[in-house]
Design a protein around this motif. Structure first.
Motif, mmCIF file in Angstrom:
data_model
loop_
_atom_site.group_PDB
_atom_site.id
_atom_site.type_symbol
_atom_site.label_atom_id
_atom_site.label_comp_id
_atom_site.label_asym_id
_atom_site.label_seq_id
_atom_site.Cartn_x
_atom_site.Cartn_y
_atom_site.Cartn_z
ATOM 1 N N PRO B 42 -2.403 -0.525 13.093
ATOM 2 C CA PRO B 42 -1.936 -1.533 12.150
ATOM 3 C C PRO B 42 -0.413 -1.709 12.196
ATOM 4 C CG PRO B 42 -2.372 0.515 10.993
ATOM 5 C CD PRO B 42 -2.783 0.733 12.424
ATOM 6 N N VAL B 43 0.041 -2.928 11.854
ATOM 7 C CA VAL B 43 1.472 -3.209 11.794
ATOM 8 C C VAL B 43 2.076 -2.381 10.671
ATOM 9 C CG1 VAL B 43 3.171 -5.001 11.296
ATOM 10 C CG2 VAL B 43 1.212 -5.526 12.737
ATOM 11 N N ARG B 44 3.296 -1.888 10.886
ATOM 12 C CA ARG B 44 3.863 -0.957 9.932
ATOM 13 C C ARG B 44 5.096 -1.454 9.195
ATOM 14 N NH1 ARG B 44 1.512 4.017 10.814
ATOM 15 N NH2 ARG B 44 2.271 4.389 8.729
ATOM 16 N N CYS B 45 5.503 -2.747 9.361
ATOM 17 C CA CYS B 45 6.790 -3.095 8.750
ATOM 18 C C CYS B 45 6.972 -4.594 8.573
ATOM 19 C CB CYS B 45 7.923 -2.552 9.596
ATOM 20 S SG CYS B 45 8.215 -3.505 11.063
ATOM 21 N N GLY B 46 8.184 -4.971 8.125
ATOM 22 C CA GLY B 46 8.530 -6.365 7.861
ATOM 23 C C GLY B 46 8.825 -7.184 9.097
ATOM 24 N N GLU B 47 9.015 -6.520 10.222
ATOM 25 C CA GLU B 47 9.063 -7.144 11.550
ATOM 26 C C GLU B 47 10.347 -7.903 11.881
ATOM 27 O OE1 GLU B 47 4.688 -8.096 12.898
ATOM 28 O OE2 GLU B 47 5.024 -9.205 11.046
ATOM 29 N N ALA B 48 11.413 -7.749 11.077
ATOM 30 C CA ALA B 48 12.655 -8.456 11.405
ATOM 31 C C ALA B 48 13.569 -7.571 12.255
ATOM 32 C CB ALA B 48 13.383 -8.867 10.131
ATOM 33 N N VAL B 49 14.157 -8.166 13.297
ATOM 34 C CA VAL B 49 15.085 -7.435 14.176
ATOM 35 C C VAL B 49 16.243 -8.339 14.589
ATOM 36 C CG1 VAL B 49 13.473 -5.804 15.242
ATOM 37 C CG2 VAL B 49 13.752 -8.058 16.241
ATOM 38 N N ALA B 59 13.194 -8.549 27.733
ATOM 39 C CA ALA B 59 13.496 -9.980 27.849
ATOM 40 C C ALA B 59 12.675 -10.744 26.823
ATOM 41 C CB ALA B 59 13.162 -10.463 29.261
ATOM 42 N N ARG B 60 13.316 -11.734 26.187
ATOM 43 C CA ARG B 60 12.618 -12.419 25.098
ATOM 44 C C ARG B 60 11.409 -13.181 25.624
ATOM 45 N NH1 ARG B 60 16.458 -16.084 22.009
ATOM 46 N NH2 ARG B 60 14.534 -16.843 21.119
ATOM 47 N N ASP B 61 10.387 -13.192 24.792
ATOM 48 C CA ASP B 61 9.141 -13.835 25.184
ATOM 49 C C ASP B 61 8.539 -14.463 23.923
ATOM 50 O OD1 ASP B 61 6.536 -14.482 25.903
ATOM 51 O OD2 ASP B 61 6.324 -12.746 27.222
ATOM 52 N N PRO B 62 8.308 -15.789 23.958
ATOM 53 C CA PRO B 62 7.810 -16.465 22.745
ATOM 54 C C PRO B 62 6.540 -15.843 22.175
ATOM 55 C CG PRO B 62 8.240 -18.038 24.514
ATOM 56 C CD PRO B 62 8.457 -16.677 25.098
ATOM 57 N N LYS B 63 5.797 -15.132 23.014
ATOM 58 C CA LYS B 63 4.515 -14.634 22.496
ATOM 59 C C LYS B 63 4.688 -13.530 21.450
ATOM 60 C CE LYS B 63 3.445 -11.579 26.369
ATOM 61 N NZ LYS B 63 2.890 -11.558 27.706
ATOM 62 N N TRP B 64 5.827 -12.834 21.435
ATOM 63 C CA TRP B 64 6.021 -11.843 20.354
ATOM 64 C C TRP B 64 7.081 -12.267 19.340
ATOM 65 C CZ3 TRP B 64 10.979 -10.353 21.075
ATOM 66 C CH2 TRP B 64 11.449 -10.096 22.374
ATOM 67 N N ILE B 65 7.493 -13.535 19.396
ATOM 68 C CA ILE B 65 8.452 -14.026 18.395
ATOM 69 C C ILE B 65 7.726 -14.950 17.426
ATOM 70 C CG2 ILE B 65 10.554 -15.364 18.007
ATOM 71 C CD1 ILE B 65 11.411 -14.481 20.871
ATOM 72 N N VAL B 92 11.879 -12.669 13.688
ATOM 73 C CA VAL B 92 10.750 -12.012 13.044
ATOM 74 C C VAL B 92 9.679 -11.867 14.125
ATOM 75 C CG1 VAL B 92 9.052 -12.078 11.191
ATOM 76 C CG2 VAL B 92 11.332 -13.031 10.821
ATOM 77 N N LEU B 93 9.273 -10.625 14.326
ATOM 78 C CA LEU B 93 8.399 -10.310 15.452
ATOM 79 C C LEU B 93 6.927 -10.487 15.111
ATOM 80 C CD1 LEU B 93 10.007 -6.906 16.517
ATOM 81 C CD2 LEU B 93 10.358 -9.135 17.598
ATOM 82 N N GLU B 94 6.136 -10.534 16.148
ATOM 83 C CA GLU B 94 4.689 -10.341 16.036
ATOM 84 C C GLU B 94 4.476 -8.934 16.583
ATOM 85 O OE1 GLU B 94 2.057 -11.558 14.167
ATOM 86 O OE2 GLU B 94 2.970 -13.441 14.786
ATOM 87 N N ARG B 95 4.568 -7.942 15.670
ATOM 88 C CA ARG B 95 4.629 -6.543 16.121
ATOM 89 C C ARG B 95 3.419 -6.123 16.955
ATOM 90 N NH1 ARG B 95 7.511 -2.146 13.655
ATOM 91 N NH2 ARG B 95 6.386 -0.877 15.142
#
Lengths: 71, 391
Positions: B42-49, B59-65, B92-95
């Motif tokens: 399970p996701v554990r947090c607010g997901e902001a970085v 490297a940034r990837d739209p699939k986890w943003i 904000v991530l998609e953790r």
């Protein structure tokens, strides 16, 4: 001599599984390391538990309660 | 799975995956174990970085943003709010996807990754650690390791199994709850912080947009044995007042140590990283990229030690020094800011935010906003201003 099989002969920490979300917030604050988190199971080793109550306010969902001993 | 590795990493969150990847890239035989059946869940947090920080690792990837954030706004309990000038660009991530990508990058670097593999203890030798006892898909197994890296999160047990003092005091522990909510009308590019003792005593609430009218709505609060309401009860009140009738797609809860890092993060053959080492920021409790730095530093030092044939506590302390050089001063200051903020009476804090709400803060520098708002609180000002000056 009371037998150890009677429920709540000794106080213990009970887990309400309708509230527990298996996050482990209680595990980190338990001094005797008596709480074990499996995938979706939380187990309190009542023999190792010192009844310090630190886990109770640490729980975000109120899943842990102290069951008091029967006199 | 083999019986012996150079490095075994316990826990496949961001800190553990970066540790495993760094170790594998250094040519070490590396095993990364995760107790859950699925990495990232399970996701554990607010997901902001911080965007720039996370991009140092992947490297940034739209699939986890899930969302890109320009601004932060601070609310008081009455709903007055100030939109601050842009700080660090934030994602904000998609953790679930992010964590799995990081574990994937560790595997691509040559690390062996295993799920449903739970550590149950350390193989000890005197004061030191020589491996991990595990249950892997139901079967007890031992793996010897030259260095064990404990990345087992806020519920970590590996530091104490390794003999480190790791149990946080309750006053230095946050208890947290969050909902992933949907059909919410919030600015998709602004992260909201909500401050007030009626919202989250000793902590704060947040609304982090996740795109498509979804948002992480959560709070952290301090742990007080006299408190009568749980984190989830405070969250339910927060949500009822702001987003009544909206649907909840997921619930996340947990605890976060905010002690500043463990006094000792290493012993012979063992290093703790991420939340296991209490590396979350002691003010906001954010810990994703901080833990990734911890994992990287630890694995770099482990690689150096293994090549030199020295994984003693004395040598591994180099990792603590690297951590301190990067985060030590900042964390000590953040801890002082937290204590200073906790000493400001609640109504005063609310009034300060109401005052700031009257400013056109987006056109000012953050330092100017802080100076104006805190002018009546010299003590807080003294702590906060050098922070914004980067000192």
């Amino acid at each position: 001599m009371p037998t150890t099989t009677s429920v709540a002969a000794r106080a213990f920490v009970a887990v309400d599984y309708d509230h527990c979300s298996y996050c482990g917030a209680c595990v980190a604050v338990c001094p005797p390391d008596c709480i074990t988190l499996h995938d979706a199971t939380l187990i309190v080793d009542t023999n190792a538990c010192t009844l310090c109550r630190r886990c109770i306010p640490a729980c975000p969902t109120g899943a842990l309660t102290m069951v008091e001993a029967v006199a | 799975m083999k019986d012996r590795y150079d490095v075994v990493v316990v826990g496949a969150g961001p800190a553990g995956s970066i540790a495993a990847r760094t170790a594998a890239e250094a040519g070490l035989e590396t095993l990364l174990i995760e107790k859950r059946q699925e990495i990232g869940s399970p996701v554990r947090c607010g997901e902001a970085v911080g965007r720039d920080t996370v991009e140092k690792f992947i490297a940034r990837d739209p699939k986890w943003i899930a969302a890109e954030i320009d601004c932060f706004s601070i609310y008081n309990a009455q709903g007055d709010h100030v939109v601050l000038p842009p700080l660090e660009r934030t994602l904000v991530l998609e953790r679930k996807i992010f964590d799995r990508e990081l574990a994937h990058s560790a595997a691509k670097a040559g690390a062996e990754v295993a799920v449903k593999a739970r550590a149950t203890g350390m193989i000890r030798n005197g004061g030191g650690v020589e491996g991990v006892r595990m249950v892997v898909q139901g079967e007890p197994r031992d793996a010897r390791a030259t260095v064990v890296i404990g990345a087992d999160g806020t519920e970590s047990q590996t530091p104490r199994w390794a003999g480190l003092k790791s149990i946080p005091q309750l006053k230095n522990y946050y208890t947290a709850a969050q909902y992933l909510m949907t059909d919410i009308d919030v600015n998709p590019r602004i992260c909201q912080y909500h401050i007030g003792w009626t919202i989250a005593p000793g902590g704060y609430g947040w609304v982090f947009p996740k795109g498509d009218k979804q948002a992480n709505v959560g709070l952290v609060m301090w742990v007080d044995p006299k408190e009568t309401k749980t984190a989830i009860e405070y969250l339910n009140e927060f949500v009822a007042a702001r987003f009544p009738g909206k649907s909840i797609l997921a619930q996340v809860v947990g605890g976060i140590p905010i002690t500043n890092v463990l006094p000792e993060m290493v012993t012979d053959g063992y290093m703790a990283v991420g939340d296991a080492a209490h590396q979350s920021d002691p003010l906001t409790a954010g810990g994703i990229t901080n833990g990734m730095y911890g994992g990287m530093f630890a694995a770099q030092v482990a690689a150096e030690g293994i090549k030199k044939g020295d994984v003693s506590k004395k040598f591994l302390k180099k990792y603590e020094q690297m951590w301190d050089a990067e985060f030590g001063k900042l964390y000590r200051r953040l801890l002082r800011i937290r204590h200073a903020v906790l000493n400001v009476p609640d109504d005063r804090l609310g009034k300060m935010i109401a005052e700031a709400a009257k400013l056109d803060a987006r056109k000012m520098s953050l330092k100017d906003v802080v100076m104006i708002v805190l002018k009546s609180h010299p003590k807080l000002l003294l702590e906060v201003v050098p922070y914004f000056l980067g000192q």
